[in-house]
Scaffold this motif. Structure first.
Motif, PDB file in Angstrom:
ATOM      1  N   ALA A  20      -6.682 -10.856  -0.844  1.00 15.95           N
ATOM      2  CA  ALA A  20      -7.114  -9.783   0.053  1.00 15.95           C
ATOM      3  C   ALA A  20      -8.382  -9.094  -0.437  1.00 15.95           C
ATOM      4  O   ALA A  20      -9.068  -8.442   0.332  1.00 15.95           O
ATOM      5  CB  ALA A  20      -5.989  -8.756   0.171  1.00 15.95           C
ATOM      6  N   ASP A  21      -8.696  -9.230  -1.737  1.00 19.19           N
ATOM      7  CA  ASP A  21      -9.822  -8.466  -2.278  1.00 19.19           C
ATOM      8  C   ASP A  21     -11.174  -9.147  -2.082  1.00 19.19           C
ATOM      9  O   ASP A  21     -12.194  -8.632  -2.531  1.00 19.19           O
ATOM     10  CB  ASP A  21      -9.589  -8.176  -3.763  1.00 19.19           C
ATOM     11  CG  ASP A  21      -9.340  -9.444  -4.552  1.00 19.19           C
ATOM     12  OD1 ASP A  21      -9.646 -10.530  -4.034  1.00 19.19           O
ATOM     13  OD2 ASP A  21      -8.840  -9.351  -5.684  1.00 19.19           O
ATOM     14  N   GLU A  73      -2.937  -2.877  -1.341  1.00 15.78           N
ATOM     15  CA  GLU A  73      -4.372  -3.111  -1.179  1.00 15.78           C
ATOM     16  C   GLU A  73      -4.998  -2.131  -0.183  1.00 15.78           C
ATOM     17  O   GLU A  73      -5.968  -2.479   0.479  1.00 15.78           O
ATOM     18  CB  GLU A  73      -4.619  -4.560  -0.709  1.00 15.78           C
ATOM     19  CG  GLU A  73      -4.180  -5.639  -1.661  1.00 15.78           C
ATOM     20  CD  GLU A  73      -5.121  -5.836  -2.856  1.00 15.78           C
ATOM     21  OE1 GLU A  73      -6.030  -5.013  -3.047  1.00 15.78           O
ATOM     22  OE2 GLU A  73      -4.901  -6.807  -3.604  1.00 15.78           O
ATOM     23  N   ARG A  98     -17.252 -16.512  -8.300  1.00  8.86           N
ATOM     24  CA  ARG A  98     -16.205 -15.534  -7.995  1.00  8.86           C
ATOM     25  C   ARG A  98     -16.768 -14.128  -8.127  1.00  8.86           C
ATOM     26  O   ARG A  98     -17.230 -13.741  -9.202  1.00  8.86           O
ATOM     27  CB  ARG A  98     -15.023 -15.715  -8.939  1.00  8.86           C
ATOM     28  CG  ARG A  98     -13.861 -14.848  -8.515  1.00  8.86           C
ATOM     29  CD  ARG A  98     -12.573 -15.295  -9.172  1.00  8.86           C
ATOM     30  NE  ARG A  98     -11.464 -15.059  -8.291  1.00  8.86           N
ATOM     31  CZ  ARG A  98     -10.435 -14.269  -8.589  1.00  8.86           C
ATOM     32  NH1 ARG A  98     -10.386 -13.661  -9.746  1.00  8.86           N
ATOM     33  NH2 ARG A  98      -9.463 -14.103  -7.737  1.00  8.86           N
ATOM     34  N   THR A 114      -6.748  -4.843 -10.236  1.00  5.19           N
ATOM     35  CA  THR A 114      -6.070  -6.136 -10.262  1.00  5.19           C
ATOM     36  C   THR A 114      -4.558  -5.927 -10.298  1.00  5.19           C
ATOM     37  O   THR A 114      -4.078  -4.967 -10.899  1.00  5.19           O
ATOM     38  CB  THR A 114      -6.511  -7.002 -11.467  1.00  5.19           C
ATOM     39  OG1 THR A 114      -5.718  -8.183 -11.474  1.00  5.19           O
ATOM     40  CG2 THR A 114      -6.336  -6.282 -12.781  1.00  5.19           C
ATOM     41  N   LYS A 115      -3.820  -6.807  -9.637  1.00  2.00           N
ATOM     42  CA  LYS A 115      -2.350  -6.726  -9.671  1.00  2.00           C
ATOM     43  C   LYS A 115      -1.804  -7.649 -10.767  1.00  2.00           C
ATOM     44  O   LYS A 115      -0.617  -7.894 -10.855  1.00  2.00           O
ATOM     45  CB  LYS A 115      -1.745  -7.103  -8.309  1.00  2.00           C
ATOM     46  CG  LYS A 115      -2.362  -6.362  -7.112  1.00  2.00           C
ATOM     47  CD  LYS A 115      -2.182  -4.865  -7.232  1.00  2.00           C
ATOM     48  CE  LYS A 115      -2.881  -4.046  -6.164  1.00  2.00           C
ATOM     49  NZ  LYS A 115      -4.308  -4.243  -5.994  1.00  2.00           N
ATOM     50  N   ARG A 156     -13.972  -7.669  -8.107  1.00  2.00           N
ATOM     51  CA  ARG A 156     -13.140  -6.894  -7.178  1.00  2.00           C
ATOM     52  C   ARG A 156     -13.856  -5.577  -6.887  1.00  2.00           C
ATOM     53  O   ARG A 156     -14.201  -4.855  -7.812  1.00  2.00           O
ATOM     54  CB  ARG A 156     -11.776  -6.645  -7.840  1.00  2.00           C
ATOM     55  CG  ARG A 156     -10.768  -5.989  -6.948  1.00  2.00           C
ATOM     56  CD  ARG A 156      -9.502  -5.717  -7.729  1.00  2.00           C
ATOM     57  NE  ARG A 156      -8.412  -6.596  -7.309  1.00  2.00           N
ATOM     58  CZ  ARG A 156      -7.607  -6.326  -6.288  1.00  2.00           C
ATOM     59  NH1 ARG A 156      -7.777  -5.238  -5.584  1.00  2.00           N
ATOM     60  NH2 ARG A 156      -6.639  -7.157  -5.975  1.00  2.00           N
ATOM     61  N   ASP A 189       3.490  -7.849   0.681  1.00  2.00           N
ATOM     62  CA  ASP A 189       4.490  -8.160  -0.347  1.00  2.00           C
ATOM     63  C   ASP A 189       5.140  -6.866  -0.869  1.00  2.00           C
ATOM     64  O   ASP A 189       5.055  -6.552  -2.047  1.00  2.00           O
ATOM     65  CB  ASP A 189       3.787  -8.934  -1.470  1.00  2.00           C
ATOM     66  CG  ASP A 189       4.732  -9.395  -2.554  1.00  2.00           C
ATOM     67  OD1 ASP A 189       5.948  -9.350  -2.335  1.00  2.00           O
ATOM     68  OD2 ASP A 189       4.244  -9.791  -3.630  1.00  2.00           O
ATOM     69  N   PRO A 225      -2.111 -12.831   0.941  1.00  2.00           N
ATOM     70  CA  PRO A 225      -1.068 -11.950   0.408  1.00  2.00           C
ATOM     71  C   PRO A 225      -1.639 -10.556   0.152  1.00  2.00           C
ATOM     72  O   PRO A 225      -2.795 -10.429  -0.268  1.00  2.00           O
ATOM     73  CB  PRO A 225      -0.675 -12.629  -0.910  1.00  2.00           C
ATOM     74  CG  PRO A 225      -1.895 -13.371  -1.328  1.00  2.00           C
ATOM     75  CD  PRO A 225      -2.647 -13.748  -0.084  1.00  2.00           C
ATOM     76  N   ASN A 235       8.893  -6.139  -3.161  1.00  2.00           N
ATOM     77  CA  ASN A 235       7.882  -6.975  -3.806  1.00  2.00           C
ATOM     78  C   ASN A 235       8.525  -8.236  -4.379  1.00  2.00           C
ATOM     79  O   ASN A 235       9.387  -8.165  -5.252  1.00  2.00           O
ATOM     80  CB  ASN A 235       7.180  -6.162  -4.910  1.00  2.00           C
ATOM     81  CG  ASN A 235       6.131  -6.978  -5.632  1.00  2.00           C
ATOM     82  OD1 ASN A 235       6.249  -7.240  -6.815  1.00  2.00           O
ATOM     83  ND2 ASN A 235       5.107  -7.405  -4.938  1.00  2.00           N
ATOM     84  N   HIS A 288       3.299 -12.618  -5.861  1.00  2.00           N
ATOM     85  CA  HIS A 288       2.167 -13.288  -5.220  1.00  2.00           C
ATOM     86  C   HIS A 288       2.530 -14.680  -4.690  1.00  2.00           C
ATOM     87  O   HIS A 288       2.245 -15.016  -3.541  1.00  2.00           O
ATOM     88  CB  HIS A 288       1.067 -13.360  -6.297  1.00  2.00           C
ATOM     89  CG  HIS A 288      -0.168 -14.065  -5.875  1.00  2.00           C
ATOM     90  ND1 HIS A 288      -0.980 -14.690  -6.777  1.00  2.00           N
ATOM     91  CD2 HIS A 288      -0.734 -14.256  -4.670  1.00  2.00           C
ATOM     92  CE1 HIS A 288      -2.000 -15.230  -6.129  1.00  2.00           C
ATOM     93  NE2 HIS A 288      -1.872 -14.974  -4.854  1.00  2.00           N
ATOM     94  N   TYR A 330      -0.731  -6.798  -1.607  1.00  2.00           N
ATOM     95  CA  TYR A 330       0.168  -5.927  -2.374  1.00  2.00           C
ATOM     96  C   TYR A 330      -0.615  -4.691  -2.809  1.00  2.00           C
ATOM     97  O   TYR A 330      -1.532  -4.796  -3.620  1.00  2.00           O
ATOM     98  CB  TYR A 330       0.738  -6.676  -3.576  1.00  2.00           C
ATOM     99  CG  TYR A 330       1.660  -5.836  -4.425  1.00  2.00           C
ATOM    100  CD1 TYR A 330       2.742  -5.173  -3.860  1.00  2.00           C
ATOM    101  CD2 TYR A 330       1.439  -5.714  -5.787  1.00  2.00           C
ATOM    102  CE1 TYR A 330       3.573  -4.391  -4.630  1.00  2.00           C
ATOM    103  CE2 TYR A 330       2.279  -4.945  -6.576  1.00  2.00           C
ATOM    104  CZ  TYR A 330       3.347  -4.285  -5.993  1.00  2.00           C
ATOM    105  OH  TYR A 330       4.170  -3.518  -6.762  1.00  2.00           O
ATOM    106  N   GLN A 342     -12.470 -11.556  -3.539  1.00  2.00           N
ATOM    107  CA  GLN A 342     -13.142 -12.065  -4.741  1.00  2.00           C
ATOM    108  C   GLN A 342     -13.532 -13.523  -4.515  1.00  2.00           C
ATOM    109  O   GLN A 342     -14.471 -14.020  -5.112  1.00  2.00           O
ATOM    110  CB  GLN A 342     -12.214 -11.967  -5.945  1.00  2.00           C
ATOM    111  CG  GLN A 342     -12.219 -10.605  -6.589  1.00  2.00           C
ATOM    112  CD  GLN A 342     -11.441 -10.627  -7.880  1.00  2.00           C
ATOM    113  OE1 GLN A 342     -10.215 -10.635  -7.866  1.00  2.00           O
ATOM    114  NE2 GLN A 342     -12.136 -10.640  -8.987  1.00  2.00           N
TER     115      GLN A 342
END
Ligand code: UDP
Ligand code: MG
Length: 330
Positions: free
Chosen positions: A103-104, A21, A205, A213-214, A208, A51, A17, A79, A82, A19, A106
């Motif tokens: 997508a990041d 990014e 983990r 962060t979203k 980022r 998104d 996903p 939007n 997620h 958004y 992490q």
């Protein structure tokens, strides 16, 4: 039923996903291009779900999609969130197994070969379990820790701790989740509900690297509340218990008031009366609010609206497109 060690993966889908990014997509693209050849004979498609980004994410995805037919892009009309984006990716993915990732990056690509190995051993859901979160604030770590414990004790005891949506899922589980019609989708709970053979792959983990962060705190709270109310009737049960407790208390207070009347001492008690009125008023409004939340959820579900609207697709042929997915179909 799959047997242990009885299968070889030949076609993998990655669902990602996206958004807003734009800052992270060039890094994602570069990392994936380096990583894909390490898969050897396994064919791979990458389903990127935009998104409703308001930055240049879609423009980047469109250019990336031109470089290879294995890059598939869906773009929402706005939007939808997620969980809706991941749901769309799952509906469009064609692989025998599907990996869901952010997508990041992490959640590292390096954990995927181990997930594939577990899949080939016969597991249907191989979820990434965070043993450590790097570069996140103490607040985020504490709230995430509390979220998974709360979900496990209140919502679903089989919900694995410290897992996000990063996981590999077999085709049969993807098909079952795609067929589940609910509008409020708490995907990790849905995967736990489906059952079959689950196993964890521990990983660290990363932080980022690009963009923000979203999931700010308010959105995380909403997500947690949605997860609880879409999976559990516990808050309503607690309200019933609270109601029963307040009713018992009220009965005792009536007895006390009667006693005071009998001994002729009825002027006193204004403070306790005010306290009681405030308490009862507050708890009634709270109870109505919680019931209202469930009624709202039912309202959303019975409308049977699509969970998302796909405006554009790239590198997805008509045959591959599960056509305008409705809540019944996807
Ligand atoms: N995302 C999305 N729609 C949203 C919010 C987030 O598609 O409304 C995507 C986002 O681009 C990312 C993933 O969901 O790929 C997870 O978001 P994020 O990394 O911001 O969450 P965090 O890791 O901070 O919990
Ligand atoms: Mg992230």
């Amino acid at each position: 039923m799959s047997q242990c060690g009885s299968r070889t993966l030949s076609f993998l889908s990655l669902v990602i996903p996206v958004y807003n990014e734009q800052a992270t997509l060039p890094f994602l693209c570069q990392q994936l291009e380096e990583w894909l050849p390490t898969l050897g004979t396994i064919r791979c498609e990458i389903v990127l779900v935009d998104d409703g980004s308001s930055d240049n994410s879609y423009a980047f995805l469109a250019e990336w999609a031109q470089s290879s037919p294995q890059i598939k892009v869906l773009s929402f009309s706005r939007n939808f969130g997620h969980q809706a984006a991941v749901s769309a990716g799952l509906a469009y993915a064609k692989g025998e197994a599907v990996v869901i990732m952010d997508a990041d990056l992490q959640d590292p690509l390096s954990a995927i070969p181990e997930m594939i190995r577990r899949y080939e051993e016969g597991y249907d859901v191989v979820y990434g379990q965070r043993i450590c979160r790097q570069g996140e604030t103490v607040f985020k770590k504490v709230t995430a820790w509390a979220f998974y414990r709360l979900m496990q004790s209140c919502v679903y005891k089989d919900l694995p701790k410290d897992t996000g949506d990063f996981r590999l899922v077999s085709r049969r589980v993807v098909d079952i989740v795609n067929a589940m019609p609910e509008a409020h989708r708490f995907l990790r709970g849905m995967f736990a509900w489906v059952g079959f053979r689950h196993i964890a792959v521990p990983y660290v983990r990363d932080e980022r690297r690009f963009g923000q962060t979203k999931y700010p705190f308010s959105k995380m709270l909403r997500f947690a509340w949605q997860a609880i109310t879409s999976f559990s009737a516990l808050p309503i049960r607690l309200v019933c218990l609270w109601g029963a407790f307040v009713a018992c208390l009220g009965f005792l207070i009536c007895l006390y008031a009667f006693y005071c009347w009998c001994i002729g001492d009825t002027v006193q008690g204004w403070t306790s009366l005010m306290g009681l009125i405030a308490m009862l008023g507050g708890s009634s409004i709270l109870a109505i609010g919680i019931v209202g939340e469930y009624v709202g959820n039912i309202f959303e579900e019975v409308k049977l609206r699509p969970k998302y609207l796909v405006e554009k697709t790239l590198n997805i042929s008509r045959k591959e497109d599960p056509k305008a997915p409705t809540s019944k179909e996807s």
